[in-house]
Design a protein around this motif. Structure first.
Motif, PDB file in Angstrom:
ATOM      1  N   CYS A   1       0.875  -1.294   0.509  1.00  0.00           N
ATOM      2  CA  CYS A   1       0.031  -0.208  -0.004  1.00  0.00           C
ATOM      3  C   CYS A   1       0.555   1.626   0.326  1.00  0.00           C
ATOM      4  O   CYS A   1       1.972   1.406   0.604  1.00  0.00           O
ATOM      5  CB  CYS A   1      -0.715   0.420   1.150  1.00  0.00           C
ATOM      6  SG  CYS A   1      -0.082   0.262   3.178  1.00  0.00           S
ATOM      7  N   ASP A   2       0.611   2.324  -0.493  1.00  0.00           N
ATOM      8  CA  ASP A   2       1.312   3.562  -0.219  1.00  0.00           C
ATOM      9  C   ASP A   2       1.204   4.278   1.144  1.00  0.00           C
ATOM     10  O   ASP A   2       0.316   4.120   1.969  1.00  0.00           O
ATOM     11  CB  ASP A   2       0.427   5.054  -1.365  1.00  0.00           C
ATOM     12  CG  ASP A   2       1.411   5.810  -2.143  1.00  0.00           C
ATOM     13  OD1 ASP A   2       1.985   5.749  -2.555  1.00  0.00           O
ATOM     14  OD2 ASP A   2       1.405   6.889  -0.906  1.00  0.00           O
ATOM     15  N   ARG A   3       2.168   4.554   1.152  1.00  0.00           N
ATOM     16  CA  ARG A   3       2.392   5.667   2.538  1.00  0.00           C
ATOM     17  C   ARG A   3       1.879   6.644   2.686  1.00  0.00           C
ATOM     18  O   ARG A   3       1.201   6.433   4.333  1.00  0.00           O
ATOM     19  CB  ARG A   3       3.967   6.258   2.983  1.00  0.00           C
ATOM     20  CG  ARG A   3       4.019   7.459   1.331  1.00  0.00           C
ATOM     21  CD  ARG A   3       5.296   8.190   2.128  1.00  0.00           C
ATOM     22  NE  ARG A   3       5.239   8.523   0.523  1.00  0.00           N
ATOM     23  CZ  ARG A   3       5.299  10.451   0.934  1.00  0.00           C
ATOM     24  NH1 ARG A   3       4.784  10.124   1.639  1.00  0.00           N
ATOM     25  NH2 ARG A   3       5.276  10.571   0.116  1.00  0.00           N
ATOM     26  N   MET A   4       0.568   6.377   2.353  1.00  0.00           N
ATOM     27  CA  MET A   4      -0.096   8.319   2.369  1.00  0.00           C
ATOM     28  C   MET A   4      -1.773   7.342   2.978  1.00  0.00           C
ATOM     29  O   MET A   4      -2.995   7.762   3.058  1.00  0.00           O
ATOM     30  CB  MET A   4      -0.277   8.940   0.843  1.00  0.00           C
ATOM     31  CG  MET A   4       0.595   9.764   0.605  1.00  0.00           C
ATOM     32  SD  MET A   4       0.181  10.755  -1.067  1.00  0.00           S
ATOM     33  CE  MET A   4       1.661  12.041  -0.733  1.00  0.00           C
ATOM     34  N   SER A   5      -1.495   5.997   2.190  1.00  0.00           N
ATOM     35  CA  SER A   5      -3.289   5.274   2.688  1.00  0.00           C
ATOM     36  C   SER A   5      -3.705   5.323   4.231  1.00  0.00           C
ATOM     37  O   SER A   5      -3.163   5.272   5.004  1.00  0.00           O
ATOM     38  CB  SER A   5      -2.630   3.829   2.164  1.00  0.00           C
ATOM     39  OG  SER A   5      -2.248   3.243   3.452  1.00  0.00           O
ATOM     40  N   HIS A   6      -4.784   5.165   4.468  1.00  0.00           N
ATOM     41  CA  HIS A   6      -6.274   5.539   5.095  1.00  0.00           C
ATOM     42  C   HIS A   6      -5.453   3.962   5.561  1.00  0.00           C
ATOM     43  O   HIS A   6      -5.395   4.421   7.023  1.00  0.00           O
ATOM     44  CB  HIS A   6      -7.500   6.455   4.928  1.00  0.00           C
ATOM     45  CG  HIS A   6      -8.008   6.554   5.687  1.00  0.00           C
ATOM     46  ND1 HIS A   6      -8.576   5.040   6.685  1.00  0.00           N
ATOM     47  CD2 HIS A   6      -8.706   7.400   6.374  1.00  0.00           C
ATOM     48  CE1 HIS A   6      -9.519   5.834   7.455  1.00  0.00           C
ATOM     49  NE2 HIS A   6      -9.442   6.559   7.026  1.00  0.00           N
TER      50      HIS A   6
ATOM     51  N   GLU B   1      -6.356   3.236  -3.076  1.00  0.00           N
ATOM     52  CA  GLU B   1      -6.993   3.731  -2.129  1.00  0.00           C
ATOM     53  C   GLU B   1      -7.493   5.098  -3.209  1.00  0.00           C
ATOM     54  O   GLU B   1      -6.636   5.514  -4.333  1.00  0.00           O
ATOM     55  CB  GLU B   1      -6.288   4.628  -0.692  1.00  0.00           C
ATOM     56  CG  GLU B   1      -7.268   5.680  -0.039  1.00  0.00           C
ATOM     57  CD  GLU B   1      -7.022   5.800   1.194  1.00  0.00           C
ATOM     58  OE1 GLU B   1      -7.769   7.762   1.467  1.00  0.00           O
ATOM     59  OE2 GLU B   1      -5.834   6.055   1.168  1.00  0.00           O
ATOM     60  N   ASN B   2      -9.202   4.980  -3.222  1.00  0.00           N
ATOM     61  CA  ASN B   2      -9.631   5.469  -4.546  1.00  0.00           C
ATOM     62  C   ASN B   2     -11.023   6.611  -4.143  1.00  0.00           C
ATOM     63  O   ASN B   2     -12.053   5.824  -3.644  1.00  0.00           O
ATOM     64  CB  ASN B   2      -9.684   5.201  -5.977  1.00  0.00           C
ATOM     65  CG  ASN B   2      -9.767   5.861  -7.127  1.00  0.00           C
ATOM     66  OD1 ASN B   2      -8.616   7.412  -7.366  1.00  0.00           O
ATOM     67  ND2 ASN B   2     -10.087   5.324  -8.048  1.00  0.00           N
ATOM     68  N   THR B   3     -10.933   8.040  -3.924  1.00  0.00           N
ATOM     69  CA  THR B   3      -9.797   8.775  -4.128  1.00  0.00           C
ATOM     70  C   THR B   3      -9.146   8.807  -3.511  1.00  0.00           C
ATOM     71  O   THR B   3      -8.386   7.979  -1.461  1.00  0.00           O
ATOM     72  CB  THR B   3     -10.455  10.276  -4.047  1.00  0.00           C
ATOM     73  OG1 THR B   3     -10.789  10.307  -3.208  1.00  0.00           O
ATOM     74  CG2 THR B   3     -11.397  10.414  -4.934  1.00  0.00           C
ATOM     75  N   VAL B   4      -7.515   9.579  -3.160  1.00  0.00           N
ATOM     76  CA  VAL B   4      -6.458   9.818  -1.908  1.00  0.00           C
ATOM     77  C   VAL B   4      -6.538  11.059  -1.379  1.00  0.00           C
ATOM     78  O   VAL B   4      -6.043  12.024  -2.102  1.00  0.00           O
ATOM     79  CB  VAL B   4      -5.211  10.197  -2.707  1.00  0.00           C
ATOM     80  CG1 VAL B   4      -4.396   9.389  -1.819  1.00  0.00           C
ATOM     81  CG2 VAL B   4      -4.537   8.923  -3.679  1.00  0.00           C
TER      82      VAL B   4
ATOM     83  N   LEU C   1     -10.151  -2.685  -3.000  1.00  0.00           N
ATOM     84  CA  LEU C   1      -9.879  -0.544  -3.043  1.00  0.00           C
ATOM     85  C   LEU C   1     -10.810  -0.123  -1.772  1.00  0.00           C
ATOM     86  O   LEU C   1     -11.445  -0.938  -1.124  1.00  0.00           O
ATOM     87  CB  LEU C   1     -11.044  -0.956  -4.307  1.00  0.00           C
ATOM     88  CG  LEU C   1     -11.227   1.047  -4.256  1.00  0.00           C
ATOM     89  CD1 LEU C   1     -10.020   1.461  -4.616  1.00  0.00           C
ATOM     90  CD2 LEU C   1     -12.177   0.987  -5.417  1.00  0.00           C
ATOM     91  N   ASP C   2      -9.893   0.357  -1.215  1.00  0.00           N
ATOM     92  CA  ASP C   2     -10.578   1.708  -0.121  1.00  0.00           C
ATOM     93  C   ASP C   2     -10.295   2.928  -0.960  1.00  0.00           C
ATOM     94  O   ASP C   2     -10.676   3.632  -1.657  1.00  0.00           O
ATOM     95  CB  ASP C   2      -9.571   1.545   1.105  1.00  0.00           C
ATOM     96  CG  ASP C   2      -9.677   2.902   1.652  1.00  0.00           C
ATOM     97  OD1 ASP C   2     -11.246   3.300   1.330  1.00  0.00           O
ATOM     98  OD2 ASP C   2      -8.847   3.824   2.810  1.00  0.00           O
ATOM     99  N   GLY C   3     -12.111   2.935  -0.775  1.00  0.00           N
ATOM    100  CA  GLY C   3     -13.071   3.577  -1.724  1.00  0.00           C
ATOM    101  C   GLY C   3     -13.947   4.597  -0.933  1.00  0.00           C
ATOM    102  O   GLY C   3     -15.103   4.677  -1.086  1.00  0.00           O
ATOM    103  N   ALA C   4     -13.219   5.445  -0.029  1.00  0.00           N
ATOM    104  CA  ALA C   4     -14.110   5.888   0.994  1.00  0.00           C
ATOM    105  C   ALA C   4     -14.596   6.755   0.299  1.00  0.00           C
ATOM    106  O   ALA C   4     -15.662   7.876   0.593  1.00  0.00           O
ATOM    107  CB  ALA C   4     -13.290   6.455   2.197  1.00  0.00           C
TER     108      ALA C   4
END
Length: 341
Positions: free
Chosen positions: A80-85, A137-140, A169-172
């Motif tokens: 996952c990206d370091r920015m991810s929720h 994550e989308n959107t970031v 997908l974290d599609g918050a």
């Protein structure tokens, strides 16, 4: 003082029409699978994305954590990206709930590429955790609400398929992405093993998220939801708000995006702003001059009737949402223009 609240799109309150839908909901005991409104919400969401079924949960953190749990085994690793929720804002749940580690990818904007995913898959070696899952994550959120393009997701999904990895997908704020790109939800349903969608952000419901997946995956997810304390009873009153949101509040997200761009255009002209992160959807992140402190600046905004969150080093975040109208934006713009650094 009546504040204009840009802190988050989670602060929205149900509209009168949504409250009417909640009041009229037919309910039952969802732990027994007998709440008709929850059942309808789950069917509606699953069909929207072309997936087999869905599971209603109290929060997006819970749906994300359930997905991690059902798609991995202890000692596995998620890319996952370091920015991810899932890494930054879910209380260390990756390790606590699933006993797995996170392979953090460092990208400029939180958007993974297929090449980066491929490069971060561990070899089959007992010294390394087993790479078994990729989470997007989308959107970031921390990337300023930026979106994946569908071609990139397809390419990542192909890497996952070739290497036997699952894809979550974290599609918050996924509906913000869909409105911005024009992509069809069913295209997403073809690519991901699980999708988490939030009903209580831009869609304006008071609470709730859904985890979408296959029948087998969601059957497992039911067990995990139970052990996490997420089994609710007559929660159809909440599900009715989610149904109303899906049926009425998706297209209007374009208004939030337009208002965010108007705010960004104004801020880009102000002498106290060093940079405005490109605006893609409903999130505006602006960086202050190095001489200004974000916490003090947010207090200054508060004294002028605007609520906004400090957002990391030197930055402030604004989020547009259902409770922000054109008049609110015009008032905020006037306030920004009146501030002298």
């Amino acid at each position: 003082m009546n504040y204009i609240d840009f802190r988050s799109d989670t602060i929205t309150r149900p509209t009168p029409a949504m409250l009417d839908a909640m009041h009229a909901a037919k309910v039952g005991d969802d732990v027994y699978g007998e709440d008709p409104t929850i059942n309808q919400l789950q069917i509606t969401a699953a069909q929207l994305f072309g997936m087999e079924t869905a599971l209603f949960c109290p929060s997006g953190t819970m749906t994300n954590q359930i997905a991690l749990r059902v798609l991995t085994q202890p000692q596995d690793e998620v890319i996952c990206d370091r920015m991810s929720h899932i890494y930054n804002y879910e209380g260390g749940g990756i390790a606590y709930n699933s006993l797995i580690s996170a392979r953090l990818v460092h990208t400029p904007n939180g958007i993974l590429s297929p090449e980066v995913v491929r490069e971060n898959i561990n070899p089959e070696d007992i010294h390394f955790p087993k790479t078994s899952l990729v989470a997007l994550e989308n959107t970031v959120n921390k990337g300023g609400g930026n979106c994946y393009d569908l071609a990139t997701i397809r390419a990542i999904a192909e890497v996952c398929r070739l290497h036997g990895l699952r894809l979550h997908l974290d599609g918050a704020r996924l509906f913000n992405a869909l409105v911005a790109t024009g992509d069809a939800p069913t295209e997403y349903g073809k690519l991901f093993d699980t999708i988490s969608i939030c009903l209580s952000k831009g869609l304006g419901a008071p609470v709730g998220s859904l985890l979408l997946g296959s029948q087998r995956t969601i059957q497992h997810a039911l067990r995990v939801r139970k052990v996490l304390g997420g089994g609710m009873r007559q929660a159809g009153y909440l599900a009715a708000a989610g149904l109303f949101a899906l049926q009425n509040n998706v297209a209007r997200l374009a208004d939030d995006h337009a208002r965010a761009r108007a705010l960004a255009d104004c801020l880009a002209e102000q002498p106290y702003v060093a940079e405005v992160v490109p605006v893609y959807t409903n999130i505006v992140i602006f960086k202050l001059l190095s001489t200004l402190d974000p916490l003090q600046f947010s207090q200054r905004l508060k004294s002028s009737g605007i609520l906004a969150n400090p957002f990391g080093k030197g930055a402030i975040r604004l989020v547009t949402h259902l409770d922000i109208d054109d008049q609110s934006v015009d008032q905020a713009i006037s306030t920004f223009r009146a501030i002298k650094n």
